[in-house]
Write a protein that holds these residues in place. Sequence first.
Motif, PDB file in Angstrom:
ATOM      1  N   UNK A  43      26.776 -24.729 -31.057  1.00  0.00           N
ATOM      2  CA  UNK A  43      26.756 -26.081 -31.599  1.00  0.00           C
ATOM      3  C   UNK A  43      28.177 -26.521 -31.883  1.00  0.00           C
ATOM      4  N   UNK A  44      28.370 -27.825 -32.000  1.00  0.00           N
ATOM      5  CA  UNK A  44      29.701 -28.393 -32.151  1.00  0.00           C
ATOM      6  C   UNK A  44      29.917 -28.835 -33.597  1.00  0.00           C
ATOM      7  N   UNK A  45      30.222 -27.861 -34.435  1.00  0.00           N
ATOM      8  CA  UNK A  45      30.554 -28.128 -35.829  1.00  0.00           C
ATOM      9  C   UNK A  45      31.756 -27.273 -36.204  1.00  0.00           C
ATOM     10  N   UNK A  46      32.316 -27.539 -37.383  1.00  0.00           N
ATOM     11  CA  UNK A  46      33.496 -26.824 -37.843  1.00  0.00           C
ATOM     12  C   UNK A  46      33.225 -25.930 -39.047  1.00  0.00           C
ATOM     13  N   UNK A  47      32.031 -26.036 -39.601  1.00  0.00           N
ATOM     14  CA  UNK A  47      31.637 -25.252 -40.767  1.00  0.00           C
ATOM     15  C   UNK A  47      30.182 -24.822 -40.598  1.00  0.00           C
ATOM     16  N   UNK A  48      29.787 -23.748 -41.280  1.00  0.00           N
ATOM     17  CA  UNK A  48      28.380 -23.322 -41.202  1.00  0.00           C
ATOM     18  C   UNK A  48      27.419 -24.426 -41.637  1.00  0.00           C
ATOM     19  N   UNK A  49      26.266 -24.447 -41.007  1.00  0.00           N
ATOM     20  CA  UNK A  49      25.220 -25.403 -41.375  1.00  0.00           C
ATOM     21  C   UNK A  49      24.194 -24.790 -42.309  1.00  0.00           C
ATOM     22  N   UNK A  50      24.233 -23.491 -42.472  1.00  0.00           N
ATOM     23  CA  UNK A  50      23.329 -22.811 -43.405  1.00  0.00           C
ATOM     24  C   UNK A  50      24.060 -21.602 -43.980  1.00  0.00           C
ATOM     25  N   UNK A  51      23.530 -21.057 -45.070  1.00  0.00           N
ATOM     26  CA  UNK A  51      24.183 -19.927 -45.702  1.00  0.00           C
ATOM     27  C   UNK A  51      25.445 -20.352 -46.427  1.00  0.00           C
ATOM     28  N   UNK A  52      26.390 -19.439 -46.549  1.00  0.00           N
ATOM     29  CA  UNK A  52      27.646 -19.699 -47.255  1.00  0.00           C
ATOM     30  C   UNK A  52      28.406 -20.855 -46.588  1.00  0.00           C
ATOM     31  N   UNK A  53      28.631 -21.973 -47.292  1.00  0.00           N
ATOM     32  CA  UNK A  53      29.250 -23.138 -46.665  1.00  0.00           C
ATOM     33  C   UNK A  53      30.643 -22.883 -46.111  1.00  0.00           C
ATOM     34  N   UNK A  77      26.105 -24.578 -22.659  1.00  0.00           N
ATOM     35  CA  UNK A  77      26.599 -25.844 -23.178  1.00  0.00           C
ATOM     36  C   UNK A  77      26.426 -25.890 -24.679  1.00  0.00           C
ATOM     37  N   UNK A  78      26.773 -27.014 -25.263  1.00  0.00           N
ATOM     38  CA  UNK A  78      26.595 -27.219 -26.698  1.00  0.00           C
ATOM     39  C   UNK A  78      25.273 -27.944 -26.938  1.00  0.00           C
ATOM     40  N   UNK A  79      24.642 -27.590 -28.037  1.00  0.00           N
ATOM     41  CA  UNK A  79      23.408 -28.253 -28.465  1.00  0.00           C
ATOM     42  C   UNK A  79      23.661 -28.787 -29.881  1.00  0.00           C
ATOM     43  N   UNK A  80      24.406 -29.874 -30.010  1.00  0.00           N
ATOM     44  CA  UNK A  80      25.060 -30.635 -28.962  1.00  0.00           C
ATOM     45  C   UNK A  80      26.513 -30.909 -29.356  1.00  0.00           C
ATOM     46  N   UNK A  81      27.308 -31.324 -28.353  1.00  0.00           N
ATOM     47  CA  UNK A  81      28.650 -31.826 -28.584  1.00  0.00           C
ATOM     48  C   UNK A  81      28.604 -33.041 -29.508  1.00  0.00           C
ATOM     49  N   UNK A  82      29.617 -33.187 -30.356  1.00  0.00           N
ATOM     50  CA  UNK A  82      29.737 -34.396 -31.179  1.00  0.00           C
ATOM     51  C   UNK A  82      30.695 -35.360 -30.498  1.00  0.00           C
ATOM     52  N   UNK A  83      30.165 -36.482 -30.059  1.00  0.00           N
ATOM     53  CA  UNK A  83      30.958 -37.472 -29.336  1.00  0.00           C
ATOM     54  C   UNK A  83      32.165 -37.964 -30.135  1.00  0.00           C
ATOM     55  N   UNK A  84      32.055 -37.962 -31.459  1.00  0.00           N
ATOM     56  CA  UNK A  84      33.107 -38.534 -32.299  1.00  0.00           C
ATOM     57  C   UNK A  84      34.382 -37.707 -32.328  1.00  0.00           C
ATOM     58  N   UNK A  85      34.328 -36.439 -31.981  1.00  0.00           N
ATOM     59  CA  UNK A  85      35.443 -35.535 -32.250  1.00  0.00           C
ATOM     60  C   UNK A  85      36.506 -35.530 -31.156  1.00  0.00           C
TER      61      UNK A  85
END
Length: 263
Positions: A43-53, A77-85
């Motif tokens: 996935x296309x994030x910069x921090x965990x989405x669950x557990x220890x932030x 691939x990514x599920x999903x890419x973030x278009x904004x980044x």
Amino acid sequence: MTSPQNRAVRIGVQIAPQHAQYSQIRETAAALEELGVDVLFNWDHFFPLSGEPDGLHFESWTMLAALAEQTSRVELGALVNCNSYRNANLQADMARTIDHISGGRFIFGTGSGWFERDYDEYGYEFGTAGQRLDALAANLPIIEARWAKLNPPPTRHIPVLIGGGGEKKTLKIVAQHADIWHSFSDVATLEHKLGVLAKHGDAVGRDTSQIEISTELKTRTPEQADELHALGATLFTVGITGPDYDLAPVRDWLAWRDAVNAA
């Protein structure tokens, strides 16, 4: 594109790039390819989405390039890419490059973005959900146009996967651009949204039955998956997360896939 009637069921596994060292992610990807999964996602994030932030976490696109080099059969691939980044033209070039690294196995999964912490800490303007969807709608034609200009071009028509279920904007974008539509719909919701998607397709002159339908399995039973498949879903995704990536559910769903495809 394969017709819906002839499309085999596929299992994709989303390796959440959180709470694990990269060595574990690499080993998990190798094990999943050996097991026979069809698609690897992150996935296309910069921090965990669950557990220890503030737990362990890694970036999506650089990881996908490494996984493309490491693997030989699975799509990814990514599920999903973030278009904004990332700039639209840059997204196109990155996708084309991973397409070549993988030998034509890259799926361009994309969406409008939603995780506000990513935006705040990395300096992106969060805006509204509507503004982010409008940006996605504006960027996809730019991405497609850039693919046509790049030298060398992509090795194939890069499949575009769009995630989300909003009926006014997201499904309109899906009807215009997607080869794969991913949602978290249950049976009743999927049936309804497929009808909405078909209307958007009529409006833009596209037969949306050609779009591959993808859905998250989560805690679903095989019987529920059968019902989703009966509605046309053929790509089913399983999410696993660190620190200990549990492959047991993946093995179970692979057995279900093989039974459905053999029927």
